[in-house]
Design a protein around this motif. Sequence first.
Motif, PDB file in Angstrom:
ATOM      1  N   LEU A   1      70.713 -61.212 -30.769  1.00 46.76           N
ATOM      2  CA  LEU A   1      70.925 -60.404 -29.563  1.00 46.76           C
ATOM      3  C   LEU A   1      69.764 -60.474 -28.576  1.00 46.76           C
ATOM      4  O   LEU A   1      69.971 -60.510 -27.370  1.00 46.76           O
ATOM      5  CB  LEU A   1      71.164 -58.939 -29.951  1.00 46.76           C
ATOM      6  N   PHE A   2      68.550 -60.457 -29.119  1.00 47.26           N
ATOM      7  CA  PHE A   2      67.414 -60.212 -28.244  1.00 47.26           C
ATOM      8  C   PHE A   2      66.448 -61.379 -28.111  1.00 47.26           C
ATOM      9  O   PHE A   2      65.350 -61.213 -27.583  1.00 47.26           O
ATOM     10  CB  PHE A   2      66.649 -58.973 -28.726  1.00 47.26           C
TER      11      PHE A   2
ATOM     12  N   LYS B   1      76.235 -62.598 -25.693  1.00 48.24           N
ATOM     13  CA  LYS B   1      75.652 -62.546 -27.036  1.00 48.24           C
ATOM     14  C   LYS B   1      76.231 -61.387 -27.840  1.00 48.24           C
ATOM     15  O   LYS B   1      76.545 -61.534 -29.027  1.00 48.24           O
ATOM     16  CB  LYS B   1      74.118 -62.437 -26.932  1.00 48.24           C
ATOM     17  N   ILE B   2      76.381 -60.235 -27.189  1.00 50.61           N
ATOM     18  CA  ILE B   2      76.956 -59.084 -27.894  1.00 50.61           C
ATOM     19  C   ILE B   2      78.416 -59.352 -28.253  1.00 50.61           C
ATOM     20  O   ILE B   2      78.868 -59.049 -29.359  1.00 50.61           O
ATOM     21  CB  ILE B   2      76.802 -57.806 -27.052  1.00 50.61           C
TER      22      ILE B   2
ATOM     23  N   PHE C   1      73.360 -55.220 -19.858  1.00 45.39           N
ATOM     24  CA  PHE C   1      74.607 -55.187 -20.618  1.00 45.39           C
ATOM     25  C   PHE C   1      75.644 -54.321 -19.906  1.00 45.39           C
ATOM     26  O   PHE C   1      75.367 -53.193 -19.517  1.00 45.39           O
ATOM     27  CB  PHE C   1      74.360 -54.660 -22.026  1.00 45.39           C
TER      28      PHE C   1
ATOM     29  N   ASN D   1      84.964 -51.025 -27.326  1.00 43.67           N
ATOM     30  CA  ASN D   1      84.247 -51.974 -26.486  1.00 43.67           C
ATOM     31  C   ASN D   1      85.158 -52.745 -25.540  1.00 43.67           C
ATOM     32  O   ASN D   1      84.734 -53.169 -24.471  1.00 43.67           O
ATOM     33  CB  ASN D   1      83.478 -52.962 -27.372  1.00 43.67           C
TER      34      ASN D   1
ATOM     35  N   GLN E   1      66.873 -56.795 -22.233  1.00 45.46           N
ATOM     36  CA  GLN E   1      68.142 -57.444 -21.892  1.00 45.46           C
ATOM     37  C   GLN E   1      69.294 -56.448 -21.887  1.00 45.46           C
ATOM     38  O   GLN E   1      70.287 -56.634 -21.182  1.00 45.46           O
ATOM     39  CB  GLN E   1      68.459 -58.547 -22.898  1.00 45.46           C
TER      40      GLN E   1
ATOM     41  N   SER F   1      79.543 -53.096 -20.573  1.00 42.17           N
ATOM     42  CA  SER F   1      80.692 -53.066 -21.472  1.00 42.17           C
ATOM     43  C   SER F   1      81.947 -52.816 -20.646  1.00 42.17           C
ATOM     44  O   SER F   1      82.023 -51.849 -19.894  1.00 42.17           O
ATOM     45  CB  SER F   1      80.500 -51.944 -22.504  1.00 42.17           C
TER      46      SER F   1
ATOM     47  N   GLN G   1      85.956 -52.193 -20.640  1.00 44.72           N
ATOM     48  CA  GLN G   1      87.114 -51.822 -21.461  1.00 44.72           C
ATOM     49  C   GLN G   1      88.338 -51.639 -20.568  1.00 44.72           C
ATOM     50  O   GLN G   1      88.235 -51.096 -19.476  1.00 44.72           O
ATOM     51  CB  GLN G   1      86.838 -50.503 -22.199  1.00 44.72           C
TER      52      GLN G   1
ATOM     53  N   ILE H   1      73.347 -61.464 -22.068  1.00 42.13           N
ATOM     54  CA  ILE H   1      73.389 -60.456 -23.139  1.00 42.13           C
ATOM     55  C   ILE H   1      74.827 -60.034 -23.442  1.00 42.13           C
ATOM     56  O   ILE H   1      75.176 -59.755 -24.591  1.00 42.13           O
ATOM     57  CB  ILE H   1      72.511 -59.226 -22.780  1.00 42.13           C
ATOM     58  N   ASN H   2      75.678 -60.016 -22.423  1.00 41.38           N
ATOM     59  CA  ASN H   2      77.086 -59.644 -22.658  1.00 41.38           C
ATOM     60  C   ASN H   2      77.771 -60.666 -23.559  1.00 41.38           C
ATOM     61  O   ASN H   2      78.544 -60.309 -24.446  1.00 41.38           O
ATOM     62  CB  ASN H   2      77.839 -59.539 -21.334  1.00 41.38           C
TER      63      ASN H   2
ATOM     64  N   LEU I   1      68.333 -59.685 -35.417  1.00 43.35           N
ATOM     65  CA  LEU I   1      67.824 -59.290 -34.102  1.00 43.35           C
ATOM     66  C   LEU I   1      67.812 -60.436 -33.092  1.00 43.35           C
ATOM     67  O   LEU I   1      68.131 -60.256 -31.924  1.00 43.35           O
ATOM     68  CB  LEU I   1      66.410 -58.729 -34.237  1.00 43.35           C
TER      69      LEU I   1
ATOM     70  N   LEU J   1      75.016 -48.733 -31.216  1.00 42.47           N
ATOM     71  CA  LEU J   1      73.991 -49.757 -30.990  1.00 42.47           C
ATOM     72  C   LEU J   1      72.589 -49.187 -31.170  1.00 42.47           C
ATOM     73  O   LEU J   1      71.717 -49.824 -31.731  1.00 42.47           O
ATOM     74  CB  LEU J   1      74.141 -50.343 -29.581  1.00 42.47           C
TER      75      LEU J   1
END
Lengths: 456, 181
Positions: free
Chosen positions: A70-71, A81-82, B31, A138, B27, B33, B35, A78-79, A67, A5
Amino acid sequence: MKNILFFLLILSIAKGIGQNKQVLYNFAELPQTLLSNPGTEVKYKSHFGVPLFSGFSMDFGSSGFVLTDLFSIDNNNINDKISFVLNNLTTKDFVKFNSQREIITAGFRVDDAYVSFGFYKEIDAIVYYPKDVITLLNEGNAAYLNKRFRFSQLLYKADIVGVIHAGITKKVSKKLTMGGRFKIYSSALNTESIGNTGTFTTTEGTDNIYKHYLNNININIKSSGLVGVDDEFIDQPSAYLNNTFLGDNLGVGFDVGATYHITPQLEFSGSILDFGFVHHKKNIKNFTAVGSFFTEGINLQYDSNNPKNYWQELSDNFEEQIPANGNGDSYISWRPTKLNAAMKYSFGEKRSEICYDDTYKIFYTDAVGVQLYSVFRPLSPQLAFTAFYQKSITNKFHTKLTYTADDLSYHNIGAGFSAQYGKVNLYGMLDNILEYTNLSSANSLSFQLGMNVIFN
Amino acid sequence: MKFPNYTSILICFFVLTSCYESLDFKQLDNFVSKQDFTLALNYFSLVPSQFFSSSGVPESQISDITNIEIFQNENLIIDIVKIDFNTAIKNGFDRDITITVEFLNNENAVIYTFTPTSIASKDLNYRYLEEIEIASNPDIVNTSKVKITVSLENSGTPLNLNDIAKFEFKSSMTVYVESSF
């Protein structure tokens, strides 16, 4: 994951400055067009580029997301969106970056031939999104029983090279002009991972609950100029800069091109660029892992007379089945060869301009045409199809408008100009100009500009 | 003097028309992650003869031990929030069997023990799940060995050395990881 990232972020930040060379191709007889087609017609006596400022170009492109995906400032998590971006990426999506800076360039006429030479530095990088690997890192494998995570999606190439070049352009006949250019590449950095194979799969086991497979693994990562003899990363920018001029990792290549007048108003041109390679033999650090392996875990034997170090056995077995080795073997990397082809029809007001031999050449103020551009990338060739309109507003001021469809956009409008004031020539080009209304949501931007001194 | 005018117009055009949407890179601070990795662990199959010593003396319990080096990677364990251990057991023996799973550290000290599990005779579909929250059991990440002890319950009749009945043990681990920037 964080490193990936971060890398994408760095490249994304650079997106405000970019370039597309379709706009430059065959435009206004600029000296720089000789680098996109050495068979371009040249009518001036000589030229030289303003050192460091004769040609500067940048090109950034990202397929798959921008961009703002995501931003952007919205109420979305944000989770989410990713996750959305990662889920929508395909294995063909990529991020690319290219930048060229001419250090010196010059040319002069020898009879009917025009000799040009120079030195420029180039950064070229492309990374394809390894969707399966990103998913595995991920999300993990728990939700993906029986899914084959493919390592063949690991695909990238990055180069920093200096290029010394010399070319000749010759008018073969009234209709045909041909040219060629010889290049010596000096690689300051190369790292690439191409042609990988292999899958990782977790299935229901027979002797145990699960069984893990690493099938047909063949992963290679090559690098030169990145790690020094002390096995430490080279972090001095000066080391890279120095190696761009006749350093230890040299290569050769050539460009060829031609321009042919089918009729006085209809012209075909084409070129092949950077057909060459670099032989890397200094500061090499390669990695390979080849083999297949499967396991259902550790099989306890309950044999007190023959105690075992199960973990060590598992580890040894893995290393034996998929040996991972580092080496300093020399290797060859091919340059990203490009193809150009164009058809141009000139029309409009007839004007004349003086040529190098004090004759006058008739030219038309307007032209339309199409161009095809292709660059050979690790996964597959990338194509761009361009339609253009050229307008010479005066004998000294030329403009070009392009519409390009490529992997990144089907509505890429570019514009360029070339202006001459006395002997000083200034040119500038922008691509994807519609995206300038919101740079944050652009997935492709490029520009090119420079300054020359041209003697007629 | 047309050249400066045209150039100025062009430059001004792009300067005036180009703009960008504000972005919020902070933002990324939010975040997380997540797993979930599933791994095959230990498995074994026992027959009654393995509960006799080389001299033929019956033993009521046997143990085996294996190193587990997964938790030696500090970068990995720092983000682990939970571990699930799954077992699937078939007890074909003519008596109940108790399984004891102990997690040991480098000094062979027990740092975690599964609730002892008794599998009834002829139960061929026994499943057991041990859920370990790292926040409640932070020492679990110091595990370097796993010891599994199989104990025969006394049924009142001696174990038949030549019996071909099997006791099968399978296990897996699901590691839940949460990492952020």
